[in-house]
Design an enzyme around this catalytic site. Structure first.
Site, PDB file in Angstrom:
ATOM      1  N   GLY A   1       0.856  -1.203   0.000  1.00 55.30           N
ATOM      2  CA  GLY A   1       0.000   0.000   0.000  1.00 55.30           C
ATOM      3  C   GLY A   1       0.879   1.236   0.000  1.00 55.30           C
TER       4      GLY A   1
ATOM      5  CG  ASN B   1      -0.046   0.636  -4.540  1.00 51.90           C
ATOM      6  OD1 ASN B   1      -0.338   0.876  -3.368  1.00 51.90           O
ATOM      7  ND2 ASN B   1      -0.689   1.156  -5.570  1.00 51.90           N
TER       8      ASN B   1
ATOM      9  CB  SER C   1      -1.002   9.077  15.885  1.00 54.32           C
ATOM     10  OG  SER C   1      -1.472  10.407  15.897  1.00 54.32           O
TER      11      SER C   1
ATOM     12  CE  LYS D   1      -4.016   7.075  15.240  1.00 56.31           C
ATOM     13  NZ  LYS D   1      -5.137   7.582  14.510  1.00 56.31           N
TER      14      LYS D   1
ATOM     15  CG  HIS E   1      -4.396   9.329  19.490  1.00 54.89           C
ATOM     16  ND1 HIS E   1      -4.818   9.854  18.279  1.00 54.89           N
ATOM     17  CD2 HIS E   1      -3.250   9.986  19.788  1.00 54.89           C
ATOM     18  CE1 HIS E   1      -3.969  10.768  17.868  1.00 54.89           C
ATOM     19  NE2 HIS E   1      -2.997  10.874  18.757  1.00 54.89           N
ATOM     20  CG  ASN E   2      -7.938   8.997  15.957  1.00 55.84           C
ATOM     21  OD1 ASN E   2      -6.776   9.010  16.354  1.00 55.84           O
ATOM     22  ND2 ASN E   2      -8.244   8.787  14.707  1.00 55.84           N
TER      23      ASN E   2
ATOM     24  CD  GLU F   1      -6.925  13.435  15.770  1.00 52.60           C
ATOM     25  OE1 GLU F   1      -5.949  12.675  15.949  1.00 52.60           O
ATOM     26  OE2 GLU F   1      -7.585  13.422  14.709  1.00 52.60           O
TER      27      GLU F   1
ATOM     28  NE  ARG G   1     -34.047   2.023  36.816  1.00 49.69           N
ATOM     29  CZ  ARG G   1     -33.648   0.996  37.543  1.00 49.69           C
ATOM     30  NH1 ARG G   1     -33.309   1.177  38.812  1.00 49.69           N
ATOM     31  NH2 ARG G   1     -33.560  -0.208  37.019  1.00 49.69           N
TER      32      ARG G   1
HETATM   33  C1  6PG Z   1      -3.696  10.693  13.495  1.00 55.72           C
HETATM   34  C2  6PG Z   1      -5.094  11.059  13.041  1.00 55.72           C
HETATM   35  C3  6PG Z   1      -5.520  10.284  11.843  1.00 55.72           C
HETATM   36  C4  6PG Z   1      -6.965  10.529  11.441  1.00 55.72           C
HETATM   37  C5  6PG Z   1      -7.162  11.778  10.728  1.00 55.72           C
HETATM   38  C6  6PG Z   1      -8.568  12.000  10.183  1.00 55.72           C
HETATM   39  O1  6PG Z   1      -3.582  10.302  14.646  1.00 55.72           O
HETATM   40  O2  6PG Z   1      -2.763  10.826  12.701  1.00 55.72           O
HETATM   41  O3  6PG Z   1      -5.984  10.776  14.075  1.00 55.72           O
HETATM   42  O4  6PG Z   1      -5.348   8.928  12.132  1.00 55.72           O
HETATM   43  O5  6PG Z   1      -7.352   9.523  10.588  1.00 55.72           O
HETATM   44  O6  6PG Z   1      -6.828  12.841  11.572  1.00 55.72           O
HETATM   45  O7  6PG Z   1      -9.549  11.739  11.121  1.00 55.72           O
HETATM   46  P1  6PG Z   1     -11.021  12.326  10.934  1.00 55.72           P
HETATM   47  O8  6PG Z   1     -11.311  12.363   9.462  1.00 55.72           O
HETATM   48  O9  6PG Z   1     -11.945  11.396  11.629  1.00 55.72           O
HETATM   49  O10 6PG Z   1     -10.995  13.709  11.515  1.00 55.72           O
END
Ligand code: 6PG
Length: 466
Positions: A10, A33, A130, A184, A187-188, A191, A443
């Protein structure tokens, strides 16, 4: 030519960047790829690094070129493509080989794929990566879920290509099967919360205090010099400093105010709810993106209800303290989800180590994460970040600012769902006696569900049944 130490399948943005990072660190990397036409261009653009790249047109040649036991990293779209690639590659592999999914994947699928590969004596790793393209090329933060066997194979390569924080590589084995992808995902979620809070603070400075994007950029830049130091604050200062080359208006003013989302924030909320958790700041951020995407409806509602927002200027210092408070609460909510999942799936997650892996390379890297890892190393009461002494002190100091900002902004009509969600969490948790007795009474009243009493053991019903 000796065999390659790792294969990367990829060559999109992230796959290419990781392959070049590995090649630059001296590893022999086999690459291929699905669209074979990309491969030559990739090798040509690799220039000096091409010597460490082994390009192949077929999956068979790619697999045959890998030293055994093999390590193969897939950087392809999540979902069906991964299962189709597993169908194709499993017959070509031998016991002990490891296949890695380095995309953002639903950890339930990662668990299922791990079980599927284990039936063939193969190993599956779900790895969160990330840091975007720049991180992948120069040093990402990586969260690995898999077997100790795979970690032994992969660890040396990943440690070499990872971002480092004071010399410590930002990568580790989080736990088995889906643990890496789950970490992860959370983490998001964090984020999303942090990004939403920053957008809300921008909104208060822009629409409440009437400041220009360039002035707000300076405030974020100044914040990036202190306890709010973080990649997201840094890039916000950067993007707000630009003008649109065509029209010379602030760049931010020509961007459609409808946020995209690929799903990881939503997964965090779904899993949190399934685990009996609630992460109000992350939920608010996911919901905020969904509402933002309803551009047309928002226009109609503005016409119907009025879009007035009164002037409101608490000053940059109060906003900074409020942000620090809300950010700490958002992180705390993320770690609570991690703890619930770790207990449910028996992963044995190491929260201090997770904070350390997030200190450099990843999108949520921030000064606060260093304090978070110290707090978890000192085993806070009940494993709760908000009970760690340093965080108790931080929250006691900053909560009044968050309360002032939430109440002032709300009274003036500004939308601040993530900041208020964070405050609601803190206010709910700091009530040793809350209001759920009313819910329990309701309840019991409508469904004879029973309740516990404070003064006696056992299950009880109210006098309304007598
Ligand atoms: C990272 C980010 C990444 C994520 C994009 C888009 O840690 O590098 O979290 O993995 O995929 O930021 O995420 P969204 O499209 O959901 O905002």
């Amino acid at each position: 030519m000796s065999k390659a130490q790792i294969g990367v399948y990829g060559l999109g943005t992230m796959g290419s960047a990781l392959a070049l990072n590995m090649a630059e660190n001296g590893f022999e990397v086999a690459v291929t790829n699905r669209e074979t036409s990309w491969i030559d261009d990739f090798v040509t653009e690799a220039a000096d690094l091409a010597g460490n790249l082994h390009a192949h047109d077929t999956l068979e040649a790619f697999v045959a070129d890998l030293a055994t036991p093999r390590v193969i990293l897939f950087m392809i779209p999540s979902g069906k493509p991964m299962d189709m690639m597993l169908d194709a590659i499993i017959p070509l592999l031998e016991p002990g080989d490891t296949v890695i999914d380095g995309g953002n994947a639903d950890f339930h699928l990662t668990r299922a794929r791990s079980a599927r590969l284990a039936e063939h004596d193969l190993h599956f790793v779900g790895m969160g990566v990330s840091g975007g393209e720049a991180g992948a090329r120069k040093g990402p933060s990586m969260m690995v879920g898999g077997t100790p066997h795979s970690w032994q194979q992969l660890g040396p390569i990943l440690r070499a290509i990872a971002a480092t924080f004071e010399g410590d590589p930002c990568v580790d084995l989080m736990g088995p099967d889906g643990a890496g992808h789950f970490v992860k995902t959370v983490h998001n979620g964090i984020e999303y919360a942090d990004m939403q809070m920053i957008a809300e603070l921008y909104g208060l400075m822009r629409h409440g205090a009437g400041r220009t994007p360039a002035q707000i950029s300076e405030t974020f830049a100044a914040w990036n010099d202190g306890p709010l130091k973080s990649y997201l604050v840094e890039i916000t200062a950067d993007v707000l400093s630009y003008a649109d080359p065509g029209t010379d208006t602030p760049m931010i003013d020509v961007i459609l105010d409808a946020a995209g989302q690929k799903g990881t924030g939503r997964w965090t909320v779904i899993e949190a709810i399934k685990l009996g958790q609630s992460a109000s700041a992350i939920e608010a951020a996911v919901g905020g993106r969904a509402w933002s995407a309803e551009k047309e409806t928002r226009g109609l509602v503005e016409d119907a209800l009025g879009g007035d927002r009164a002037a409101y200027d608490p000053g940059a210092d109060d906003l900074a303290e409020a942000f620090l408070c809300a950010r700490a609460l958002g992180y705390a909510q993320g770690f609570r989800i991690l703890r619930a999942a770790s207990e449910d799936y028996d992963w044995g997650l190491d929260y201090a180590r997770i904070a350390e892996v997030w200190r450099a390379g990843c999108i949520i890297r921030s000064a606060l994460l260093d304090d978070i890892s110290d707090a978890f190393r000192a085993s806070p009461p009940q494993g709760e970040l908000i009970l760690a002494p340093a965080f108790v002190a931080l929250l006691r100091r900053t909560l009044p600012a968050l309360r002032r900002v939430v109440s002032g902004a709300t009274a003036a009509g500004h939308a601040i769902p993530a900041l208020s969600g964070a405050l609601a969490f803190a206010d709910s948790m700091r009530q040793g006696r809350g209001t759920a007795a009313v819910i329990q009474a309701q309840r019991d009243r409508f469904g004879y569900h029973g309740f516990k009493r404070l003064d006696r053991d056992g299950d009880h019903h109210g006098p309304w049944w007598d």
